[in-house]
Design a protein around this motif. Structure first.
Motif, PDB file in Angstrom:
ATOM      1  N   THR A   1     131.586  31.021  65.320  1.00 43.52           N
ATOM      2  CA  THR A   1     130.422  32.233  65.005  1.00 43.52           C
ATOM      3  C   THR A   1     129.955  33.184  64.788  1.00 43.52           C
ATOM      4  O   THR A   1     131.176  33.534  66.106  1.00 43.52           O
ATOM      5  N   PRO A   2     130.218  34.106  64.415  1.00 42.42           N
ATOM      6  CA  PRO A   2     129.916  35.037  64.308  1.00 42.42           C
ATOM      7  C   PRO A   2     128.439  35.966  65.237  1.00 42.42           C
ATOM      8  O   PRO A   2     129.466  37.018  66.113  1.00 42.42           O
ATOM      9  N   ASP A   3     127.308  35.464  65.652  1.00 39.11           N
ATOM     10  CA  ASP A   3     126.912  35.516  66.476  1.00 39.11           C
ATOM     11  C   ASP A   3     125.844  34.952  66.468  1.00 39.11           C
ATOM     12  O   ASP A   3     125.085  34.187  66.268  1.00 39.11           O
ATOM     13  N   ILE A   4     125.303  35.543  67.763  1.00 40.53           N
ATOM     14  CA  ILE A   4     124.075  34.389  68.780  1.00 40.53           C
ATOM     15  C   ILE A   4     123.152  34.942  68.702  1.00 40.53           C
ATOM     16  O   ILE A   4     122.727  35.102  70.269  1.00 40.53           O
ATOM     17  N   ASP A   5     122.845  36.512  68.510  1.00 41.03           N
ATOM     18  CA  ASP A   5     121.855  37.588  68.679  1.00 41.03           C
ATOM     19  C   ASP A   5     120.623  37.069  70.075  1.00 41.03           C
ATOM     20  O   ASP A   5     119.593  37.592  70.618  1.00 41.03           O
ATOM     21  N   PHE A   6     119.864  36.129  69.063  1.00 41.78           N
ATOM     22  CA  PHE A   6     118.960  35.403  69.203  1.00 41.78           C
ATOM     23  C   PHE A   6     118.527  34.471  70.943  1.00 41.78           C
ATOM     24  O   PHE A   6     118.232  35.110  71.209  1.00 41.78           O
ATOM     25  N   LEU A   7     119.853  34.340  71.750  1.00 46.14           N
ATOM     26  CA  LEU A   7     120.162  34.283  72.976  1.00 46.14           C
ATOM     27  C   LEU A   7     119.850  35.496  73.860  1.00 46.14           C
ATOM     28  O   LEU A   7     119.535  35.261  75.183  1.00 46.14           O
ATOM     29  N   THR A   8     119.840  36.653  73.306  1.00 48.21           N
ATOM     30  CA  THR A   8     120.235  37.643  74.535  1.00 48.21           C
ATOM     31  C   THR A   8     119.277  37.827  75.284  1.00 48.21           C
ATOM     32  O   THR A   8     119.508  37.913  76.827  1.00 48.21           O
ATOM     33  N   PRO A   9     118.179  38.019  74.372  1.00 53.07           N
ATOM     34  CA  PRO A   9     116.890  38.071  75.931  1.00 53.07           C
ATOM     35  C   PRO A   9     116.589  37.465  77.054  1.00 53.07           C
ATOM     36  O   PRO A   9     115.399  37.709  77.910  1.00 53.07           O
ATOM     37  N   TYR A  10     117.523  35.985  76.795  1.00 54.30           N
ATOM     38  CA  TYR A  10     117.070  35.061  77.621  1.00 54.30           C
ATOM     39  C   TYR A  10     118.126  35.072  78.997  1.00 54.30           C
ATOM     40  O   TYR A  10     117.897  34.444  79.519  1.00 54.30           O
ATOM     41  N   LEU A  11     119.078  36.126  78.955  1.00 60.08           N
ATOM     42  CA  LEU A  11     120.350  36.078  79.730  1.00 60.08           C
ATOM     43  C   LEU A  11     120.045  37.525  80.750  1.00 60.08           C
ATOM     44  O   LEU A  11     119.009  38.101  80.097  1.00 60.08           O
TER      45      LEU A  11
END
Length: 504
Positions: A465-475
């Motif tokens: 998986t290249p990236d799942i940057d949409f998760l970042t704001p929730y971490l």
């Protein structure tokens, strides 16, 4: 790197980033945390699609409530099942025929080779020609693949409907390890748990009672009036298994006010309910096997029955149980534990139960009461993800198990990897042997060994998986800092292995 993932799993817990948005006055949670809760409890967690849907809604709370009607409407539509997987949801007569043919072929081959393994994770290849001798295994694999698709792809299945399908299947559990049940399990998921997920509870209960998966699993198909003559003149009689679990697990609860005599009387009421290939698909009422004598269940009399009333008294008894106050309390408690807190307050359960009773078990109204409750949105009502929660949320974050990819290596890899994880984690899909269903509380699943398995699964799943940057704001800031120090190839897996991602 592995140590980092494991230590992340064993960290202090979920910490939400500060949001620039003011908290909703109806809750103590900032908007970002509300979004996380909505996506992880109304659905199976953030995906690119779900994040966008939440962001365009008026609020996470509004989006969550909108899903109740959306899920009901979706439940009334035919599910989106790829043609390569569709056999498991074929008309019941076709499943009966395939199962009968399989049994005949196996009987012929028994002397030549050992029985095929029950492991549904082996030799999963949806492109191979249909093998009639492995008919049941094929249906099990197809149903499992569709379940993983539906929980991880909001484009394919409404997220709340996928959640409710899981809840009701678990509540009305059947087990694929019981041979005759196997080929019917996937059909049961779609046509009982999914179809009635947000309808009337009594309709759901009746659909379960008449389905061959349940009739065979709890031996109701074998229950007949005492003294009935069987093959070779042997006397047959009552089997109380289904009647007992119907009262203890499906409706009233162990402290619901019934007695052993009630169990036996209910079993008498239900005699003659058995399976059929052709009649009301999968079900028939066999008059000659029914106990036509007078019975009493929970104080209600069932007089001597006629040919016509024999099946109707079974339906009346099930409706009696479905509408009982103890049933309202039990279902409300289980929904509160599944969606809100491991130990919900008595006051919360009472409020949900009141809605259940007032609407005669309208599950749409009950779910609206669950999602509207202040407790659903309270920050301290955290829930730890079960293995199924975790697997589906990890799949969703990494683009899910898309049906369009069936036959491709990444599809097979992700399905097999996920089913293996669920088995090793103690929650094999459709694989709980007893009728009580899986537990959903943190005390069952929050142990170090399980967290290590999750880290291994996350890193393997996210490997390409290249990236799942949409998760970042929730971490949390701690997680973001730890992940940023690792190589880009590892970051997606470490996000999924973080303590933040373990909660919903």
């Amino acid at each position: 790197m592995q140590a980092l993932a494991t230590s992340a799993c064993l960290g202090s817990g979920l910490v939400f980033p500060q949001s620039a948005t003011r908290p909703d006055p109806a809750t103590d949670m900032p908007a970002q945390a509300q979004a996380w809760r909505a996506m992880n409890r109304v659905g199976y967690g953030p995906s690119a699609t779900l994040v966008q849907a939440i962001q365009t809604a008026r609020s996470p709370r509004d989006w969550a409530l909108e899903q109740v009607d959306a899920a009901f409407n979706a439940s009334q539509q035919t599910p989106r099942i790829a043609s390569e997987l569709a056999d498991f949801n074929a008309p019941l007569p076709r499943i009966f025929d395939g199962f009968q043919h399989e049994r005949e072929l196996r009987a012929k081959a028994k002397a030549q080779k050992a029985e095929e393994s029950n492991d549904a994770n082996k030799r999963m290849d949806f492109s191979e020609p249909r093998d009639p001798q492995h008919f049941s295994r094929m249906l099990v694999q197809q149903a499992a693949a569709w379940r993983l698709s539906s929980c991880s792809q909001p484009e394919l299945e409404n997220p709340l409907l996928a959640r409710m399908t899981e809840f009701w299947f678990n509540h009305l559990n059947v087990f694929i390890g019981k041979g005759a049940v196997r080929p019917f399990t996937g059909h049961y998921v779609v046509n009982v748990a999914r179809r009635h997920a947000l309808g009337k509870f009594e309709d759901l209960l009746l659909a379960s009672a008449r389905h061959p998966a349940m009739l065979l699993y709890l031996d109701q198909a074998q229950s007949v009036a005492d003294g009935t003559q069987g093959p070779q003149g042997k006397a047959r009689g009552l089997n109380e298994n289904y009647a007992r679990e119907l009262m203890e697990l499906h409706t009233l609860g162990v402290d619901g006010g019934y007695s052993q005599k009630d169990v036996r009387e209910l079993a008498r009421v239900l005699t003659g309910w058995t399976v059929s290939r052709d009649e009301v698909p999968g079900f028939r009422f066999a008059q000659r096997l029914h106990d036509h004598g007078e019975k009493h269940v929970l104080g209600q009399g069932f007089p001597i029955s006629t040919t016509r009333s024999g099946v109707l008294e079974g339906e009346d008894a099930i409706r009696l149980l479905a509408r009982h106050p103890s049933t309202a309390k039990r279902i409300s408690l289980r929904l509160a534990q599944f969606f809100i807190a491991d130990q919900p307050s008595a006051e919360l359960v009472q409020r949900i139960s009141h809605t259940f009773t007032a609407t005669k078990g309208d599950l749409r109204a009950v779910m609206r009461a669950v999602l509207e409750s202040p407790e659903f949105w309270q920050a301290d009502n955290r829930l730890f993800k079960t293995p199924m929660d975790y697997a589906c949320s990890a799949l969703a974050a990494t683009q899910g198990v898309a049906q369009e990819q069936i036959g491709a290596e990444p599809y097979r890899r992700n399905v097999v990897l996920t089913l293996g994880f669920l088995t090793n984690a103690g929650q094999p899909l459709h694989g709980w042997q007893t009728p009580d269903g899986y537990k959903v509380d943190a005390a069952t699943w929050l142990v170090p060994e399980a967290l290590t398995r999750r880290a291994d699964f996350a890193l393997a799943l996210a490997r390409k998986t290249p990236d799942i940057d949409f998760l970042t704001p929730y971490l949390s800031a701690t997680t973001r800092d730890a992940v940023a120090k690792e190589s880009p190839a590892l970051r997606a897996g470490l996000m999924l292995a973080s303590p933040d991602f373990m909660y919903k």
